[in-house]
Design a protein around this motif. Structure first.
Motif, PDB file in Angstrom:
ATOM      1  N   SER A 298      24.752 -23.033   1.811  1.00  0.00           N
ATOM      2  CA  SER A 298      24.071 -23.106   0.522  1.00  0.00           C
ATOM      3  C   SER A 298      22.657 -22.069   0.504  1.00  0.00           C
ATOM      4  N   VAL A 299      22.102 -21.953   1.755  1.00  0.00           N
ATOM      5  CA  VAL A 299      21.038 -20.958   1.811  1.00  0.00           C
ATOM      6  C   VAL A 299      21.451 -19.479   1.783  1.00  0.00           C
ATOM      7  N   LEU A 300      22.609 -19.214   2.645  1.00  0.00           N
ATOM      8  CA  LEU A 300      23.010 -17.701   2.831  1.00  0.00           C
ATOM      9  C   LEU A 300      24.293 -17.557   2.224  1.00  0.00           C
ATOM     10  N   GLN A 301      24.768 -18.524   1.469  1.00  0.00           N
ATOM     11  CA  GLN A 301      25.828 -18.425   0.414  1.00  0.00           C
ATOM     12  C   GLN A 301      27.100 -18.041   1.128  1.00  0.00           C
ATOM     13  N   LEU A 302      27.531 -18.567   2.010  1.00  0.00           N
ATOM     14  CA  LEU A 302      28.681 -18.236   2.630  1.00  0.00           C
ATOM     15  C   LEU A 302      29.116 -16.891   2.973  1.00  0.00           C
ATOM     16  N   PRO A 303      28.389 -16.035   3.914  1.00  0.00           N
ATOM     17  CA  PRO A 303      28.835 -14.766   4.037  1.00  0.00           C
ATOM     18  C   PRO A 303      29.743 -14.350   4.754  1.00  0.00           C
ATOM     19  N   ASP A 304      30.773 -13.232   4.402  1.00  0.00           N
ATOM     20  CA  ASP A 304      31.924 -13.087   4.900  1.00  0.00           C
ATOM     21  C   ASP A 304      31.762 -12.825   6.589  1.00  0.00           C
ATOM     22  N   VAL A 305      30.925 -12.173   6.973  1.00  0.00           N
ATOM     23  CA  VAL A 305      30.615 -12.007   8.677  1.00  0.00           C
ATOM     24  C   VAL A 305      29.115 -12.550   8.737  1.00  0.00           C
ATOM     25  N   LEU A 306      29.028 -13.356   9.818  1.00  0.00           N
ATOM     26  CA  LEU A 306      27.562 -13.883  10.144  1.00  0.00           C
ATOM     27  C   LEU A 306      27.439 -13.707  11.458  1.00  0.00           C
ATOM     28  N   SER A 307      26.550 -12.905  11.894  1.00  0.00           N
ATOM     29  CA  SER A 307      26.097 -12.920  13.492  1.00  0.00           C
ATOM     30  C   SER A 307      25.334 -14.032  13.846  1.00  0.00           C
ATOM     31  N   ALA A 308      25.747 -14.931  14.756  1.00  0.00           N
ATOM     32  CA  ALA A 308      24.913 -15.963  15.263  1.00  0.00           C
ATOM     33  C   ALA A 308      24.602 -15.670  16.665  1.00  0.00           C
ATOM     34  N   GLU A 309      23.130 -16.036  16.681  1.00  0.00           N
ATOM     35  CA  GLU A 309      22.225 -15.996  17.967  1.00  0.00           C
ATOM     36  C   GLU A 309      22.072 -17.237  18.430  1.00  0.00           C
ATOM     37  N   GLU A 310      22.068 -17.139  19.843  1.00  0.00           N
ATOM     38  CA  GLU A 310      21.371 -18.529  20.368  1.00  0.00           C
ATOM     39  C   GLU A 310      22.249 -19.600  20.216  1.00  0.00           C
ATOM     40  N   VAL A 311      23.645 -19.145  20.566  1.00  0.00           N
ATOM     41  CA  VAL A 311      24.734 -20.280  20.514  1.00  0.00           C
ATOM     42  C   VAL A 311      25.034 -20.281  22.029  1.00  0.00           C
ATOM     43  N   GLU A 312      25.449 -21.708  22.396  1.00  0.00           N
ATOM     44  CA  GLU A 312      25.594 -21.705  23.797  1.00  0.00           C
ATOM     45  C   GLU A 312      27.019 -21.475  23.971  1.00  0.00           C
ATOM     46  N   THR A 313      28.173 -22.023  23.228  1.00  0.00           N
ATOM     47  CA  THR A 313      29.583 -21.724  23.635  1.00  0.00           C
ATOM     48  C   THR A 313      30.424 -21.914  22.377  1.00  0.00           C
ATOM     49  N   LEU A 314      31.660 -21.012  22.699  1.00  0.00           N
ATOM     50  CA  LEU A 314      32.624 -20.991  21.561  1.00  0.00           C
ATOM     51  C   LEU A 314      33.036 -22.330  20.943  1.00  0.00           C
ATOM     52  N   PRO A 315      33.158 -23.326  21.703  1.00  0.00           N
ATOM     53  CA  PRO A 315      33.572 -24.699  21.118  1.00  0.00           C
ATOM     54  C   PRO A 315      32.499 -25.062  20.033  1.00  0.00           C
TER      55      PRO A 315
END
Length: 914
Positions: A612-629
């Motif tokens: 809702s805030v970023l409106q479902l971007p096509d590609v999102l870089s996600a930082e400070e995430v611990e694991t793939l799961p």
């Protein structure tokens, strides 16, 4: 502020205790102390001694301390039943980390230390000061001339009280005369040998205030440390001139007094003459001599101080003067015909009429009158006031006021207009000389283009309290330059950043301009009139009239993705961790990992932010995430909430707390060709140890949208942390950030050379500004725009050619921020450490740490860059409440960063309807 006013009685009590103490020959005294020892700043002790003939009950006594700015606090309340026998000692020791290291054990312990330049005091059960010692003039606790601080050297040195000829603790009321340095210290506790106390006589200081022509009696008390023997005992008493002259200011006394058998005290008076005109305070001395047989003299000399409190007729600007402390502080004043400009719950402000205002821009024509109850005056009343000038933690006020209304509906004095020039944005040319606001204290102010910089803080029982504001319509943004107050390093052609001296606080409800606990979101603008005040160490605007010009919503989402556009975003998710502790340090950054329920809640909140805030971007870089799961769990949540399928990509790096970078990629719009880490194995010499350069190796996504192939690098560089400091750790961190940026620049250049026509974006949390901080320009080193002349660490030549372009520069200036950092500048520009948790001048500083660097092919497709607002601009209470929201507003406060999106023109991309 209403809550602060309600607590004011306690503050006044403490201030009164600190200011009215007169040195006295108390039986119990501070005999020896140190505030730093071989183990460091907490290696402290305070030794008490009972010079009286009988045991003293110390139940509910307090050991208090002050810092150099007068902020006080209780370190220890003595437990019930605490006794101190005659001639014996009691040892108080600091039990905090690296605390007291002496071999003599303490009898009682405390856990918060005394600053090297502070002060300490012993208070009785009623809160009266029994003894006090200061290590600076700014300490709230001191007697006479304070002692010199012994500095910050971790050695065994302290202060010990001198002894009189009678073997009693010397207490003349002057710390510098009563104490000597000792090294090493030799503390005593309750099991140390006690001293047999013989009979002795002492005299205490006294003071009196003269208010007019009539004579007044100044009382003195002679105290014996044990009951007088059969037949009593005598002592000779004689006065001697000091700055006061016998026969002029007082009547001389030369006589012999007797303490009756079985008694411990005798009293007498010295006659002090009155006067009708103001004068400096005067003093004389009283000396004991010739005591009875077998009786020694303890404190044999006392000082009699005459305070002349003759009311002075003065204008408000004469009361204030041009300094931060009132020119007539402590004096009684009469001031006539001033105009009431604002009325609060416990007092009112008044201002000199324009026709009588002084011509100096450095003195204020306004003052606060403290009534301690709801005032009976109204705005527009002309009043005569008789009162005493006081300082309430930096706020000049008139106390004990007699107020007489002499006219009604008087024209208000002209308001000072605050705008882009006032208060000054230049720290070298502040509006009030040494400060930016002191010359406007308690005066009327008008703000036509106010900007609310932060959502409400909380205070005590107020969920929505003060906000940070500017009067120039601009956000409090970090600007180019070396941080204010830090010398520009040699070889760096760069000024200092100003530190935004024009930023100040606003308490909207104090004078009733808006209802108490009204929330405000940052980014809102307003018009207001009111007065400038000083609130527990910081300058504050209190409006009497207030109108929002624009109420910023919260959240504030980015606009939907345009047709024929590819949306690429980046978002630091602030330690998006699982609940398992399987890393060197906790992923959470706290003492334990989040619970499964907390992980599930954060996942739902992040889904609301992405959807809702970023409106479902096509590609999102996600930082400070611990694991793939954990990232896959977010993709699953987004699918459930929005019906959009994302694929998650993450490769672990080297961070000891386990945080990494990854991607979320829309399956319906983007085809992923490859995901790989860059320079993951590169190392450097970290103080003799081989270590990885990248804690979070950059992650390269190669993908295709329609017929357009593109690449995105997700980055999360080393935090700035202490890089502005002058320490070995700061040098190490600056070097590592420099090497990380060089490594990434080399990877970017290799990709550009491999396919110069492919759009390439480098996005994420660079932990650096869009301009240099004077040490290492991380962003522009990666972009190929590094300038050695503006950086301490030299690159030699740029690596990336052609240079990348930072899309942040297209964002409107007031919206260029992705992180909020409260910059602490300490006690400068009139700001003080006036209370617990108040470190002086603290400036909420908005800065861009999250960037999007585009190569030439990407820039040719660039449409727009937007930050989604849900994390930085909300009131603290709103953030707490949002966690339990049932709709998309749960996104508020999910991270300490705001994410962004960049739209690129890609003609064969069409958005599906969901």
């Amino acid at each position: 502020m209403f809550a602060k006013l309600a607590q004011r009685g306690l503050w006044l009590l403490l201030a009164g205790v600190a200011s009215t103490f007169a040195a006295q020959a108390a039986d119990v005294s501070i005999d020896q102390f140190r505030v730093r020892g071989p183990a460091g700043g907490n290696d402290e002790f305070v030794e008490l001694f009972n010079a009286g003939p009988a045991a003293i009950d110390l139940s509910a006594y307090k050991f208090n301390a002050s810092n150099a700015s007068g902020s006080i606090g209780t370190r220890l309340t003595f437990p019930a039943g605490t006794q101190l026998a005659s001639g014996c000692h009691l040892l108080l020791t600091n039990s905090a980390s690296s605390g007291y290291s002496g071999s003599v054990p303490g009898d009682l312990t405390y856990a918060t230390g005394v600053t090297d330049t502070g002060g300490l005091a012993l208070l009785d059960a009623d809160g009266n000061i029994v003894d006090q010692v200061g290590l600076s003039t700014g300490s709230a606790y001191k007697a006479g001339t304070p002692l010199a601080s012994l500095g910050s050297s971790n050695t065994d040195q302290g202060y010990q009280r001198r002894q009189t000829a009678a073997g009693l603790p010397q207490n003349t009321g002057d710390n510098s005369a009563d104490f000597v340095t000792v090294s090493p210290t030799q503390p005593h506790n309750s099991t140390s040998p006690c001293v047999a106390m013989g009979p002795s006589l002492s005299i205490a200081d006294s003071s009196i205030s003269v208010h007019g022509a009539g004579d007044v009696a100044m009382p003195f008390t002679i105290t014996m440390n044990q009951a007088a023997p059969s037949g009593g005992t005598s002592v000779h008493v004689a006065t001697a001139n000091g700055s006061a002259t016998a026969g002029v200011e007082y009547e001389a006394l030369d006589t012999t007094l007797t303490i009756a058998a079985g008694e411990t005290q005798a009293s007498f008076n010295v006659v002090v003459h009155g006067r009708t005109t103001p004068a400096d305070d005067k003093s004389f001395s009283v000396t004991l001599s010739d005591p009875g047989d077998g009786v020694a003299l303890g404190d044999a000399t006392a000082t009699g101080t005459i305070h002349y409190d003759i009311p002075v007729q003065a204008e408000i600007w004469q009361i204030n003067g041009s300094g931060q402390r009132a020119a007539l502080l402590g004096k009684s004043v009469l001031t006539y015909g001033n105009v009431v400009t604002a009325v609060g719950p416990l007092g009112f402000t008044m201002q000199t009429p324009d026709a009588r205002a002084d011509a100096s821009p450095l003195t204020s024509n306004g003052v606060y009158v403290f009534t301690n109850s709801i005032p009976t005056v109204h705005v527009g009343d002309a009043v005569d006031v008789a009162a005493r000038v006081d300082d309430y933690y930096g706020l000049t006020e008139l106390k004990n006021a007699t107020v007489n209304v002499v006219d009604r509906h008087v024209r208000l004095p002209r308001a000072v207009v605050f705008d882009r020039r006032t208060p000054s944005p230049d720290p070298d040319h502040l509006s009030c000389g040494a400060t930016n606001f002191q010359c406007f204290m308690s005066m009327r102010v008008r703000i036509d283009h106010g900007m609310i910089n932060t959502g409400n803080k909380r205070f005590s029982s107020e969920p929505y309290a003060e906000v940070s504001i500017t009067a120039n319509g601009r956000r409090s943004l970090r600007q180019p330059g070396v941080v204010f107050g830090v010398p520009v390093p040699a070889g760096v052609d760069l000024p200092n950043w100003s530190g935004n001296p024009e930023v100040f606080k606003m308490n909207t409800a104090d004078f009733g301009a808006v209802p108490l606990n009204t929330p405000f979101n940052a980014g809102s603008t307003f018009h207001a009139e009111g007065v400038i005040s000083y609130d527990f160490g910081a300058y504050t605007f209190i409006p009497t009239q207030f109108r929002l010009a624009y109420a910023a919503p919260m959240p504030r989402p980015v606009s939907p993705t345009p047709l024929l556009a590819l949306r690429i975003g980046a978002f630091n998710m602030e330690r998006f961790c699982d609940s398992v502790f399987d890393t060197t340090y906790t992923c959470s950054g706290g003492s334990k990992e989040p619970t499964p329920d907390a992980v599930a809640l954060k996942t739902r909140r992040l889904s609301s932010y992405v959807g809702s805030v970023l409106q479902l971007p096509d590609v999102l870089s996600a930082e400070e995430v611990e694991t793939l799961p954990i990232l896959q769990g977010l993709a699953t949540q987004i699918l459930a909430d929005y019906g959009v399928a994302y694929d998650a990509y993450l490769l672990p790096g080297h961070d000891p707390s386990g945080i990494n970078v990854g991607f979320l990629v829309r399956r319906d719009r983007v085809q992923v060709l490859s995901v790989q880490q860059l320079a993951a194995g590169e190392t450097w010499d970290d103080d003799g140890h081989t270590a990885f350069i990248h804690d979070h190796p950059p992650l390269l996504l190669t993908a295709q949208a329609g017929h357009t192939r593109f690449q995105v690098i997700s980055v999360h560089m080393k935090a700035r942390s202490n890089v502005d400091d002058d320490t070995a750790d700061a040098e190490r961190d600056r070097e590592k950030r420099f090497l990380q940026a060089k490594s990434l620049a080399s990877q970017v250049q290799a990709l550009q050379q491999a396919d110069p026509r492919m759009p390439l974006l480098v996005v994420g949390d660079f932990n650096a500004y869009q301009f240099t901080d004077g040490w290492t320009d991380v962003v522009n080193l990666v972009a190929g725009r590094y300038d050695d002349n503006q950086n301490l660490l030299k690159l030699g030549h740029n690596i990336v050619q052609p240079a990348l372009w930072n899309a942040v520069n297209t964002v409107p200036p007031n919206d260029r921020y992705s992180f909020l950092y409260t910059q602490n500048f300490g006690e400068i520009q009139g700001y003080t450490r006036a209370g617990s948790g108040n470190p002086g001048r603290t400036v909420p500083t908005f800065q861009v740490l999250d960037h999007a660097l585009l190569n030439v092919p990407a820039r040719l497709r660039f449409l727009d860059m937007q930050f989604g607002r849900a994390d930085l601009d909300a009131p603290a209470q709103t953030v707490d409440d949002a966690a339990s929201a049932s709709d998309w507003t749960r996104a508020i406060g999910v991270s300490d960063h705001d994410g962004f999106v960049v739209d690129l023109f890609v003609p064969l991309i069409h958005r599906r309807l969901h």
